[in-house]
Write a protein that holds these residues in place. Structure first.
Motif, short mmCIF file in Angstrom:
data_model
loop_
_atom_site.label_atom_id
_atom_site.label_comp_id
_atom_site.label_asym_id
_atom_site.label_seq_id
_atom_site.Cartn_x
_atom_site.Cartn_y
_atom_site.Cartn_z
N PHE A 26 -2.06 -9.79 0.23
CA PHE A 26 -2.21 -11.13 0.80
C PHE A 26 -2.38 -12.18 -0.28
N ALA A 27 -3.08 -11.81 -1.36
CA ALA A 27 -3.22 -12.75 -2.48
C ALA A 27 -1.87 -13.06 -3.10
N ASP A 28 -1.05 -12.04 -3.26
CA ASP A 28 0.29 -12.24 -3.82
C ASP A 28 1.16 -13.08 -2.89
N ALA A 29 1.06 -12.84 -1.60
CA ALA A 29 1.84 -13.63 -0.63
C ALA A 29 1.43 -15.10 -0.70
N TRP A 30 0.14 -15.35 -0.76
CA TRP A 30 -0.38 -16.72 -0.86
C TRP A 30 0.12 -17.38 -2.15
N ALA A 31 -0.05 -16.68 -3.26
CA ALA A 31 0.34 -17.24 -4.56
C ALA A 31 1.85 -17.46 -4.65
N LEU A 32 2.62 -16.51 -4.13
CA LEU A 32 4.07 -16.69 -4.18
C LEU A 32 4.48 -17.89 -3.35
N LEU A 46 11.17 -11.66 2.96
CA LEU A 46 11.84 -11.50 1.67
C LEU A 46 11.93 -10.04 1.26
N THR A 47 13.12 -9.66 0.85
CA THR A 47 13.32 -8.33 0.29
C THR A 47 13.51 -8.48 -1.22
N LEU A 92 9.10 -7.45 -0.21
CA LEU A 92 8.10 -7.83 -1.21
C LEU A 92 6.70 -7.55 -0.70
N PHE A 93 6.49 -7.79 0.60
CA PHE A 93 5.18 -7.61 1.20
C PHE A 93 5.30 -6.60 2.34
N GLN A 94 5.54 -5.36 1.95
CA GLN A 94 5.80 -4.29 2.92
C GLN A 94 4.49 -3.74 3.47
N ILE A 108 4.58 -6.97 6.25
CA ILE A 108 3.31 -7.26 6.90
C ILE A 108 3.56 -8.34 7.96
N THR A 109 2.69 -8.42 8.92
CA THR A 109 2.91 -9.36 10.01
C THR A 109 2.39 -10.75 9.67
#
Length: 185
Positions: A26-32, A46-47, A92-94, A108-109
């Motif tokens: 979740f931190a990576d999703a936020w930062a990205l 995103l794949t 990316l966020f599997q 992830i949802t």
């Protein structure tokens, strides 16, 4: 400055730090998303194929439009690290949930990401409603505050008009009026 629901860049960094202590994905999703400013549905879809090379290539779910744009250094670092840590993943966020084991890969949802962002946001800025849109809004608002034309931000966010972007970023008439005082020619 007017009251906005978008976190400031400093608040966004603090939210990322809280997320990083709780859940790296979740931190990576936020930062990205602070760096890509995508709608959450597009970010989570995103794949690794979508981010090959130095650009992101996606078909936006909401608009159906093809969007191709460059990846900055911070985004590249996050993507490269995730690829190294999860070489077999498609997304990316599997999701790593037990409920999806032995099933086709899926991201992830949106609900899980939104909940994580909101809970971290409450810890950092209780007076703002941090949501799945907040990182996107943060980037747009920060660009506007540093002088990027609203038309450019509107195009980046793929909004239908600059007026939509101004509403999305909580830009008020008071802020527009202030520009008359800031520049004397």
């Amino acid at each position: 400055m007017a009251r906005t629901n978008a976190p400031t860049p400093e608040e966004a960094r603090q939210i990322e730090a809280v997320l990083r202590r709780r859940n790296v994905t979740f931190a990576d999703a936020w930062a990205l998303n602070l760096n890509l400013a995508l709608r959450i549905s597009d970010l989570l879809a995103l794949t690794f194929d979508d981010v090959a090379g130095n650009v992101v290539t996606i078909k936006e779910k909401k608009t159906g439009k093809l969007k191709i744009f460059p990846i900055n250094n911070r985004a590249r670092e996050i993507i490269s690290r995730r690829r190294g840590e999860y070489p077999e993943d498609v997304f990316l966020f599997q999701s790593k949930s037990n409920r999806v084991k032995n099933q086709p890969a899926r991201a992830i949802t949106r609900e899980a990401a939104s909940r994580a962002f909101s809970e971290a946001g409450e810890e950092v800025v209780a007076d703002k409603n941090i949501s799945s849109h907040s990182a996107r809004k943060c980037r747009g608002r920060a660009l506007w505050e540093t002088g990027t034309p609203i038309e450019t931000i509107s195009k980046m966010l793929n909004h239908s008009s600059p007026a939509v972007t101004m509403t999305y970023l909580d830009i008020t008439q008071d802020e527009v009026n202030q520009t008359y005082h800031e520049l004397n020619i």
